[in-house]
Design an enzyme around this catalytic site. Structure first.
Site, mmCIF file in Angstrom:
data_model
loop_
_atom_site.group_PDB
_atom_site.id
_atom_site.type_symbol
_atom_site.label_atom_id
_atom_site.label_comp_id
_atom_site.label_asym_id
_atom_site.label_seq_id
_atom_site.Cartn_x
_atom_site.Cartn_y
_atom_site.Cartn_z
ATOM 1 N N ASP A 211 42.536 26.436 28.596
ATOM 2 C CA ASP A 211 41.680 27.541 29.024
ATOM 3 C C ASP A 211 42.288 28.876 28.578
ATOM 4 O O ASP A 211 43.504 29.075 28.677
ATOM 5 C CB ASP A 211 41.561 27.502 30.551
ATOM 6 C CG ASP A 211 40.652 28.589 31.102
ATOM 7 O OD1 ASP A 211 39.433 28.504 30.884
ATOM 8 O OD2 ASP A 211 41.164 29.534 31.749
ATOM 9 N N GLU A 248 40.747 26.881 23.882
ATOM 10 C CA GLU A 248 39.563 27.715 24.018
ATOM 11 C C GLU A 248 39.819 29.084 23.406
ATOM 12 O O GLU A 248 40.455 29.948 24.011
ATOM 13 C CB GLU A 248 39.167 27.881 25.494
ATOM 14 C CG GLU A 248 37.811 28.563 25.632
ATOM 15 C CD GLU A 248 37.721 29.614 26.720
ATOM 16 O OE1 GLU A 248 36.613 30.117 26.954
ATOM 17 O OE2 GLU A 248 38.759 29.969 27.326
HETATM 18 C C1 QV4 Z 1 36.377 41.105 39.329
HETATM 19 C C2 QV4 Z 1 35.915 42.245 38.410
HETATM 20 C C3 QV4 Z 1 37.069 42.715 37.540
HETATM 21 C C4 QV4 Z 1 38.216 43.161 38.428
HETATM 22 C C5 QV4 Z 1 38.602 42.036 39.402
HETATM 23 C C6 QV4 Z 1 39.635 42.572 40.393
HETATM 24 O O1 QV4 Z 1 34.845 41.767 37.566
HETATM 25 O O2 QV4 Z 1 36.668 43.785 36.699
HETATM 26 O O3 QV4 Z 1 39.336 43.472 37.630
HETATM 27 O O4 QV4 Z 1 37.467 41.526 40.121
HETATM 28 O O5 QV4 Z 1 40.120 41.551 41.194
HETATM 29 C C7 QV4 Z 1 35.754 35.897 38.469
HETATM 30 C C8 QV4 Z 1 34.633 36.895 38.696
HETATM 31 C C9 QV4 Z 1 35.041 38.291 38.257
HETATM 32 C C10 QV4 Z 1 36.327 38.699 38.990
HETATM 33 C C11 QV4 Z 1 37.379 37.658 38.644
HETATM 34 C C12 QV4 Z 1 38.743 37.969 39.273
HETATM 35 O O6 QV4 Z 1 33.467 36.483 37.983
HETATM 36 O O7 QV4 Z 1 33.998 39.217 38.555
HETATM 37 O O8 QV4 Z 1 36.756 39.979 38.531
HETATM 38 O O9 QV4 Z 1 36.940 36.359 39.059
HETATM 39 O O10 QV4 Z 1 38.925 37.416 40.526
HETATM 40 C C13 QV4 Z 1 35.508 32.021 34.891
HETATM 41 C C14 QV4 Z 1 34.329 32.992 35.002
HETATM 42 C C15 QV4 Z 1 34.770 34.364 35.389
HETATM 43 C C16 QV4 Z 1 35.606 34.296 36.663
HETATM 44 C C17 QV4 Z 1 36.823 33.424 36.335
HETATM 45 C C18 QV4 Z 1 37.797 33.300 37.487
HETATM 46 O O11 QV4 Z 1 33.652 33.023 33.765
HETATM 47 O O12 QV4 Z 1 33.606 35.173 35.652
HETATM 48 O O13 QV4 Z 1 36.006 35.601 37.073
HETATM 49 O O14 QV4 Z 1 36.347 32.111 36.025
HETATM 50 O O15 QV4 Z 1 37.188 32.791 38.602
HETATM 51 C C19 QV4 Z 1 36.463 35.502 27.748
HETATM 52 C C20 QV4 Z 1 37.763 34.723 27.600
HETATM 53 C C21 QV4 Z 1 37.575 33.231 27.854
HETATM 54 C C22 QV4 Z 1 36.815 32.965 29.164
HETATM 55 C C23 QV4 Z 1 35.505 33.755 29.124
HETATM 56 C C24 QV4 Z 1 34.720 33.593 30.404
HETATM 57 O O16 QV4 Z 1 38.335 34.930 26.336
HETATM 58 O O17 QV4 Z 1 38.836 32.629 27.911
HETATM 59 O O18 QV4 Z 1 35.760 35.143 28.929
HETATM 60 N N1 QV4 Z 1 36.595 31.541 29.376
HETATM 61 C C25 QV4 Z 1 37.491 30.729 30.253
HETATM 62 C C26 QV4 Z 1 36.715 29.761 31.117
HETATM 63 C C27 QV4 Z 1 35.945 30.516 32.168
HETATM 64 C C28 QV4 Z 1 36.914 31.199 33.100
HETATM 65 C C29 QV4 Z 1 38.134 31.683 32.449
HETATM 66 C C30 QV4 Z 1 38.379 31.519 31.106
HETATM 67 C C31 QV4 Z 1 39.192 32.237 33.292
HETATM 68 O O19 QV4 Z 1 35.888 28.954 30.335
HETATM 69 O O20 QV4 Z 1 35.074 29.672 32.897
HETATM 70 O O21 QV4 Z 1 36.262 32.333 33.726
HETATM 71 O O22 QV4 Z 1 39.982 31.121 33.709
HETATM 72 O O23 QV4 Z 1 35.623 35.268 26.643
#
Ligand code: QV4
Ligand code: CA
Length: 502
Positions: A211, A248
Site C-alpha cells: 500500500d 501500489e
Molecule cells: C483528513 C483530512 C486531511 C487531514 C487529516 C487530519 O482529509 O486533510 O490532514 O484528516 O487528521 C481517511 C479520510 C481522510 C482523513 C484521513 C486521515 O478519508 O479524510 O484525512 O483518513 O485520518 C484510504 C482512503 C483515504 C483514507 C485512508 C485512511 O482512500 O480517504 O483517509 O484510507 O483511512 C493517493 C496515494 C495512494 C492511495 C490513494 C487513496 O498515492 O497510495 O491516494 N491509495 C492507498 C489505498 C487507499 C488508502 C491509502 C493508500 C492509505 O489504496 O485505500 O486510503 O493507506 O493516490
C-alpha cells in the site's frame, strides 16, 4: 572475467524477477480482491467456488489491527489506519487468518496480503483498535508495535496536492492525508515491518500488495524485501520461492515519481490499464486500436504489471483517475473484463465488491459493526449487499478461458474498422466483441478444430448441450459469429476447455 560477468548478469536478472512470480498453482492465472470479506467466509469461498473454478489467488483486506472509527460509521477506509501489527480486524482474528490461509492453499488458491507499511493512523477523537490497542497520537506513540517519536519522519509535514508534480521527497517524507508517516530508514521500523511480513509468510501467504509504495523510498523498500523469508514449503510452495510483491504506485504520467523507480524491485499496479480499457469500452476510443495492446500503449512490461479494471479506491472516486468502469455499468464492465482476461498482457486481478451509494460506507454490517457474511443465492450469485463480480458467469468463465489458453499468442486479429473485434489465442481459444450500435454477424476464423462449442458468455455447457449460444466450427476453422447489439452481453468466447467444448 567473462564468466564472472555472466554470473553477475544472471544474478541481476534473477533478482529482478524474484518478486514478480505469483507462485500460482499450475494452470492458474488470475486473482480476485475479496474486499472487506471475513476470513471464515474466504476459506469457505476457496473450497466451494474459487478452488474448483480455477482461481489463482485472493487479495485480502489488511489483516492488521486498525482504528475503530464510529464517528464516521465505520467506513471501509478505517482499515487503512493501522494501530498495530496484531492480526485482529473485523475480518477475523489470528487463528481464523491461519485457518483461511491453510484451507485456501489446500485447494490451490493463494493469499496475498494488503500490507500498510507507510504509516500508522491519523489523529482521531476515538482511540481504540480492532484488537483493543490504544495509541498516544500526540506523542506518536503506538505501544502495541511498539513505535515512538523516533520512528516517524521529521519535521512533521502533510503532502499537498501540488507536491505530486514537484517534490518526490515531500511525497515520501510527509503525511498522506494526515496518516502518521513512518521512517523506513529507521532500523527499528524496518525490523517491525519485516517481522510482521515474515510472520505472514510463515503462515503460508504467497505475497503482498504494498500500500502507498509511492510514498516510500525504493531504496528502503529494497532492504525490506530482501529481508523477507522464502515462501513456506509446508504450504506447497517450491523451495527458494520469493514472495510475489506488487507495489501500489499510481502513475498516470506527469508526476515527480514514476512507476519505473519501482519496477527494478518488484511488480507494480498498472493504473493506466483500467483507465484505457474503460475509455475504449465506453466508446471514448475504438476497440480496433487495441490491436497492439501492451507496452505500445505506454503500459509497463507485461511481467511487471498487476492489471485490473477497477480497484477499491477508483471504483468509488478515491485515489486518482476518474471514469473507471465498475459493476455499476455491467455490460461495458463485463466487456472490459473479458478483454483483460482474453488478452495475454499482464497479471490480472478481479475486483469483488459490496454495493454502495455512499463512497465512504463500510461493508454490510449489523448494529454492532460486525460484517454480515455474503449469502449465496440458488443461481450462485451473492446476496446481503455483496456484488461478488467474481461469481458472474461472464467473469468466472473468462478465468477458465485464460487458464485454458495459457501462454498462446494473439493471432488472427479481425476488426470491422471500428468497435467490433475478434482474435484467437493460438489454437486454444477464440473471442469476439461487439460494441457497435449494429449487429456483428460474420464468418470468422476461430483457429479451433471442427466441432461444436458453447459460448461461455451467453450461457454454459450443460450435459451435451449449450444453455446459451452454440458455435459450429467447420473443417476450415471458420464459424458464423453473431453478437446482436441489443444482446445482454457484447462478448462471445469459446475455447478448448471442458467448459466450452461439446
Ligand atoms: C483528513 C483530512 C486531511 C487531514 C487529516 C487530519 O482529509 O486533510 O490532514 O484528516 O487528521 C481517511 C479520510 C481522510 C482523513 C484521513 C486521515 O478519508 O479524510 O484525512 O483518513 O485520518 C484510504 C482512503 C483515504 C483514507 C485512508 C485512511 O482512500 O480517504 O483517509 O484510507 O483511512 C493517493 C496515494 C495512494 C492511495 C490513494 C487513496 O498515492 O497510495 O491516494 N491509495 C492507498 C489505498 C487507499 C488508502 C491509502 C493508500 C492509505 O489504496 O485505500 O486510503 O493507506 O493516490
Ligand atoms: Ca512516507
Amino acid at each position: 572475467m567473462r564468466m564472472i560477468r555472466s554470473i553477475l548478469f544472471l544474478s541481476a536478472v534473477t533478482l529482478a524477477l524474484a518478486f514478480k512470480n505469483p507462485h500460482y498453482a499450475t494452470g492458474r492465472t488470475t486473482m480476485v480482491h475479496l474486499f472487506e470479506w471475513k476470513w471464515d467466509d474466504i476459506a469457505a469461498e476457496c473450497e466451494r467456488f474459487l478452488g474448483p473454478r480455477g482461481f489463482g489467488g485472493i487479495q485480502i483486506s489488511p489483516p492488521n489491527e486498525n482504528l475503530v472509527i464510529w464517528s464516521r460509521n465505520r467506513p471501509w477506509w478505517e482499515r487503512y489506519q493501522p494501530m498495530s501489527y496484531r492480526l485482529v480486524t473485523r475480518s477475523g482474528n489470528e487463528q481464523q487468518f491461519a485457518n483461511m490461509v491453510r484451507r485456501c492453499n489446500n485447494v490451490g488458491v493463494r493469499i496475498y496480503v494488503d500490507a500498510i507499511i507507510n504509516h500508522m493512523t491519523g489523529t482521531w477523537n476515538e482511540n481504540v483498535g480492532t484488537g483493543g490497542s490504544t495509541a498516544n497520537f500526540g506523542n506518536w506513540h503506538y505501544p502495541a508495535v511498539p513505535y515512538g517519536r523516533n520512528d516517524f519522519n521529521w519535521p512533521h509535514c502533510v503532502i499537498q496536492g501540488h507536491d505530486y508534480a514537484c517534490c518526490a521527497d515531500r511525497v515520501r517524507n510527509c503525511e498522506l492525508s494526515g496518516l502518521k508517516d513512518l521512517n523506513q530508514r529507521s532500523e527499528h521500523v524496518r525490523t517491525m515491518i519485516v517481522n510482521y511480513m515474515n510472520r505472514l509468510i510463515d503462515m503460508g501467504v504467497a505475497g503482498f500488495r504494498i500500500d502507498a509504495a509511492k510514498h516510500m523510498w525504493p531504496s528502503d523498500l529494497r532492504v525490506i524485501y530482501d529481508r523477507l523469508r522464502n515462501l513456506n514449503t509446508a504450504h506447497g510452495f517450491p523451495s527458494g520461492a520469493r514472495p510475489y510483491i506488487y507495489q501500489e504506485v499510481i502513475d498516470l504520467g506527469g508526476e515527480a515519481i514514476s512507476r519505473n523507480e519501482y519496477t527494478p524491485l518488484a511488480a507494480v499496479t498498472e493504473f493506466r490499464f483500467g483507465m484505457e480499457l474503460s475509455r475504449a469500452f465506453t466508446r471514448g476510443n475504438q476497440l480496433r486500436w487495441l490491436v497492439n495492446w501492451g507496452p505500445q500503449w505506454g503500459l509497463l512490461g507485461s511481467g511487471d504489471a498487476l492489471t485490473f479494471i477497477d480497484n477499491h479506491d477508483n471504483q468509488r472516486g478515491h485515489g486518482a483517475g476518474g471514469n473507471i468502469l465498475t459493476h455499476k455499468r455491467p455490460k461495458e464492465y463485463k466487456g472490459a473484463i473479458a478483454f483483460m482476461l482474453a488478452h495475454p498482457y499482464g497479471k490480472p486481478q478481479l475486483m469483488s465488491s459490496f454495493s454502495f451509494h455512499d463512497t465512504e460506507a463500510g461493508p454490510p454490517m449489523d448494529g454492532s459493526g460486525n460484517i454480515i457474511s455474503p449469502s449465496i443465492n440458488s443461481d450462485n450469485t451473492c446476496g446481503n449487499g455483496w456484488v461478488c463480480e467474481h461469481r458472474w458467469r461472464q467473469i468466472f468463465q473468462m478465468v477458465a478461458f485464460r487458464n485454458t489458453v495459457g501462454n498462446t499468442a494473439v493471432t488472427n486479429w479481425w476488426d470491422n474498422g471500428g468497435n467490433q473485434i475478434a482474435f484467437c489465442r493460438g489454437t486454444m481459444g477464440f473471442v469476439a466483441f461487439n460494441n457497435e450500435n449494429w449487429d456483428l454477424n460474420q464468418r470468422l476464423q476461430t483457429c479451433l478444430p471442427a466441432g461444436t462449442y458453447c459460448d461461455v458468455i451467453s450461457g454454459e455447457k450443460s450435459g451435451n448441450r449449450c444453455t446459451g449460444k452454440s458455435v459450429v466450427v467447420g473443417n476450415d476453422g471458420r464459424a458464423q459469429i453473431v453478437i446482436g447489439s441489443h444482446e445482454y452481453d457484447m462478448v462471445l468466447a469459446i475455447h478448448m476447455g471442458h467448459q466450452s467444448r461439446l
